[in-house]
Design a protein around this motif. Sequence first.
Motif, PDB file in Angstrom:
ATOM      1  N   ASN A  29      97.248  -0.571 151.304  1.00 27.48           N
ATOM      2  CA  ASN A  29      97.599  -1.118 152.166  1.00 27.48           C
ATOM      3  C   ASN A  29      98.269  -1.163 152.699  1.00 27.48           C
ATOM      4  N   ASP A  30      97.603  -0.974 154.167  1.00 23.24           N
ATOM      5  CA  ASP A  30      98.402  -0.237 155.000  1.00 23.24           C
ATOM      6  C   ASP A  30      99.225   0.383 155.572  1.00 23.24           C
ATOM      7  N   GLY A  31     100.220   1.613 154.379  1.00 18.15           N
ATOM      8  CA  GLY A  31     100.930   2.144 153.951  1.00 18.15           C
ATOM      9  C   GLY A  31     101.001   4.008 153.059  1.00 18.15           C
ATOM     10  N   ILE A  32     101.596   4.699 152.927  1.00 23.10           N
ATOM     11  CA  ILE A  32     101.291   5.664 152.494  1.00 23.10           C
ATOM     12  C   ILE A  32     102.586   5.677 151.481  1.00 23.10           C
ATOM     13  N   VAL A  87     111.326   7.983 140.785  1.00 24.88           N
ATOM     14  CA  VAL A  87     111.556   7.281 142.585  1.00 24.88           C
ATOM     15  C   VAL A  87     109.948   6.773 143.120  1.00 24.88           C
ATOM     16  N   ASN A  88     109.526   6.180 144.041  1.00 23.35           N
ATOM     17  CA  ASN A  88     108.593   5.677 144.908  1.00 23.35           C
ATOM     18  C   ASN A  88     108.774   5.191 146.360  1.00 23.35           C
ATOM     19  N   LEU A  89     107.992   5.931 147.087  1.00 24.73           N
ATOM     20  CA  LEU A  89     108.396   6.003 148.378  1.00 24.73           C
ATOM     21  C   LEU A  89     107.471   5.238 148.891  1.00 24.73           C
ATOM     22  N   ARG A  90     107.422   4.151 149.946  1.00 23.41           N
ATOM     23  CA  ARG A  90     105.993   3.513 151.243  1.00 23.41           C
ATOM     24  C   ARG A  90     106.702   3.632 152.326  1.00 23.41           C
ATOM     25  N   LEU A  91     105.720   4.680 152.656  1.00 25.37           N
ATOM     26  CA  LEU A  91     105.439   4.480 154.382  1.00 25.37           C
ATOM     27  C   LEU A  91     104.860   4.112 154.633  1.00 25.37           C
ATOM     28  N   THR A  92     105.279   3.246 155.848  1.00 25.67           N
ATOM     29  CA  THR A  92     104.235   2.506 157.795  1.00 25.67           C
ATOM     30  C   THR A  92     104.999   2.043 157.977  1.00 25.67           C
ATOM     31  N   THR A  93     104.414   1.518 159.356  1.00 22.48           N
ATOM     32  CA  THR A  93     105.461   1.590 160.791  1.00 22.48           C
ATOM     33  C   THR A  93     104.955  -0.325 161.209  1.00 22.48           C
ATOM     34  N   HIS A  94     106.445  -0.717 160.624  1.00 18.18           N
ATOM     35  CA  HIS A  94     105.807  -2.245 160.384  1.00 18.18           C
ATOM     36  C   HIS A  94     105.323  -2.777 162.163  1.00 18.18           C
ATOM     37  N   ASP A  95     106.042  -2.441 162.890  1.00 17.25           N
ATOM     38  CA  ASP A  95     106.080  -3.261 164.186  1.00 17.25           C
ATOM     39  C   ASP A  95     104.003  -2.953 164.795  1.00 17.25           C
ATOM     40  N   ALA A 107     100.413  -0.556 160.807  1.00 19.56           N
ATOM     41  CA  ALA A 107      99.661   0.370 160.013  1.00 19.56           C
ATOM     42  C   ALA A 107     100.625   1.372 159.845  1.00 19.56           C
ATOM     43  N   ILE A 108      99.706   2.793 159.398  1.00 23.53           N
ATOM     44  CA  ILE A 108     100.011   4.088 159.315  1.00 23.53           C
ATOM     45  C   ILE A 108     100.230   5.051 160.560  1.00 23.53           C
ATOM     46  N   THR A 109     101.448   5.296 161.032  1.00 25.51           N
ATOM     47  CA  THR A 109     101.572   6.552 162.287  1.00 25.51           C
ATOM     48  C   THR A 109     101.730   7.647 162.358  1.00 25.51           C
ATOM     49  N   GLN A 110     101.906   8.241 163.137  1.00 21.39           N
ATOM     50  CA  GLN A 110     102.050   9.634 162.651  1.00 21.39           C
ATOM     51  C   GLN A 110     103.616   9.681 162.199  1.00 21.39           C
ATOM     52  N   LYS A 111     104.571   8.942 162.880  1.00 20.53           N
ATOM     53  CA  LYS A 111     105.881   8.785 162.217  1.00 20.53           C
ATOM     54  C   LYS A 111     105.878   8.999 160.747  1.00 20.53           C
ATOM     55  N   ASP A 112     104.781   8.465 160.280  1.00 23.56           N
ATOM     56  CA  ASP A 112     105.011   7.743 158.760  1.00 23.56           C
ATOM     57  C   ASP A 112     104.944   9.819 158.175  1.00 23.56           C
ATOM     58  N   VAL A 113     103.633   9.829 158.848  1.00 26.74           N
ATOM     59  CA  VAL A 113     103.125  11.076 158.505  1.00 26.74           C
ATOM     60  C   VAL A 113     103.922  12.160 158.315  1.00 26.74           C
ATOM     61  N   GLU A 114     104.564  12.752 159.519  1.00 27.31           N
ATOM     62  CA  GLU A 114     106.216  12.967 159.905  1.00 27.31           C
ATOM     63  C   GLU A 114     107.205  12.855 159.406  1.00 27.31           C
ATOM     64  N   LEU A 115     107.203  12.031 158.129  1.00 24.11           N
ATOM     65  CA  LEU A 115     108.836  11.335 157.416  1.00 24.11           C
ATOM     66  C   LEU A 115     108.243  11.789 156.268  1.00 24.11           C
TER      67      LEU A 115
END
Length: 88
Positions: free
Chosen positions: A20-23, A62-70, A73-81
Amino acid sequence: MIDKEMQIAIQSLQDWVYRNDGIEKDFVLKNFRSTLDFINQVGELAEKMNHHPDISVKYNKVNLRLTTHDAQAITQKDVELARAIDAI
Protein backbone atom coordinates in the motif's frame (compact mmCIF):
# COMPACT_ATOMS: atom_id res chain seq x y z
CA MET A 1 3.09 1.44 -8.80
CA ILE A 2 6.75 1.89 -8.03
CA ASP A 3 9.51 2.41 -10.57
CA LYS A 4 12.24 -0.15 -11.28
CA GLU A 5 14.88 1.73 -9.25
CA MET A 6 12.69 1.70 -6.13
CA GLN A 7 11.84 -1.99 -6.66
CA ILE A 8 15.54 -2.81 -6.68
CA ALA A 9 16.16 -0.65 -3.60
CA ILE A 10 13.33 -2.35 -1.69
CA GLN A 11 14.58 -5.81 -2.66
CA SER A 12 17.97 -4.91 -1.21
CA LEU A 13 16.37 -4.38 2.21
CA GLN A 14 16.18 -7.35 4.54
CA ASP A 15 12.61 -8.43 5.39
CA TRP A 16 10.95 -5.12 4.42
CA VAL A 17 7.73 -5.70 2.46
CA TYR A 18 6.14 -3.31 -0.02
CA ARG A 19 2.47 -2.80 0.83
CA ASN A 20 0.00 0.00 0.00
CA ASP A 21 2.55 2.61 -1.15
CA GLY A 22 4.82 1.94 1.82
CA ILE A 23 7.31 -0.54 3.20
CA GLU A 24 6.76 -2.43 6.43
CA LYS A 25 8.73 -4.66 8.70
CA ASP A 26 7.85 -6.56 11.86
CA PHE A 27 10.36 -6.79 14.69
CA VAL A 28 10.16 -9.17 17.66
CA LEU A 29 12.14 -8.05 20.68
CA LYS A 30 13.12 -9.88 23.87
CA ASN A 31 10.68 -8.12 26.19
CA PHE A 32 8.77 -4.86 26.67
CA ARG A 33 11.83 -2.99 27.95
CA SER A 34 13.77 -3.98 24.81
CA THR A 35 10.81 -2.83 22.75
CA LEU A 36 10.86 0.60 24.38
CA ASP A 37 14.62 0.90 23.89
CA PHE A 38 14.26 -0.02 20.21
CA ILE A 39 11.45 2.48 19.65
CA ASN A 40 13.51 5.22 21.29
CA GLN A 41 16.44 4.44 19.00
CA VAL A 42 14.15 4.50 15.96
CA GLY A 43 12.76 7.83 17.19
CA GLU A 44 16.25 9.32 17.43
CA LEU A 45 17.04 8.22 13.86
CA ALA A 46 13.73 9.55 12.60
CA GLU A 47 14.34 12.94 14.21
CA LYS A 48 17.86 13.19 12.78
CA MET A 49 16.59 12.29 9.32
CA ASN A 50 13.38 14.33 9.68
CA HIS A 51 11.44 11.34 8.37
CA HIS A 52 9.05 9.59 10.73
CA PRO A 53 7.66 6.05 10.56
CA ASP A 54 4.25 4.83 11.62
CA ILE A 55 4.83 2.62 14.66
CA SER A 56 2.54 -0.08 16.06
CA VAL A 57 3.46 -1.84 19.31
CA LYS A 58 2.14 -4.94 21.07
CA TYR A 59 4.32 -5.85 24.05
CA ASN A 60 7.47 -7.18 22.34
CA LYS A 61 6.28 -6.84 18.74
CA VAL A 62 6.83 -3.70 16.68
CA ASN A 63 5.56 -2.98 13.19
CA LEU A 64 7.24 -0.10 11.36
CA ARG A 65 5.76 1.42 8.23
CA LEU A 66 7.66 3.88 6.07
CA THR A 67 6.24 6.02 3.30
CA THR A 68 6.84 9.53 2.10
CA HIS A 69 3.43 11.02 2.81
CA ASP A 70 3.79 14.17 0.70
CA ALA A 71 4.82 12.04 -2.30
CA GLN A 72 2.25 9.32 -1.49
CA ALA A 73 4.92 6.83 -2.48
CA ILE A 74 8.18 5.18 -1.51
CA THR A 75 11.21 7.41 -1.92
CA GLN A 76 14.91 7.21 -1.21
CA LYS A 77 14.21 8.72 2.24
CA ASP A 78 12.26 5.56 3.16
CA VAL A 79 15.01 3.25 1.95
CA GLU A 80 17.68 5.22 3.84
CA LEU A 81 15.68 5.18 7.07
CA ALA A 82 14.96 1.44 6.68
CA ARG A 83 18.69 0.75 6.33
CA ALA A 84 19.46 2.89 9.38
CA ILE A 85 16.80 1.08 11.42
CA ASP A 86 18.20 -2.30 10.37
CA ALA A 87 21.61 -1.19 11.65
CA ILE A 88 20.25 -0.72 15.20
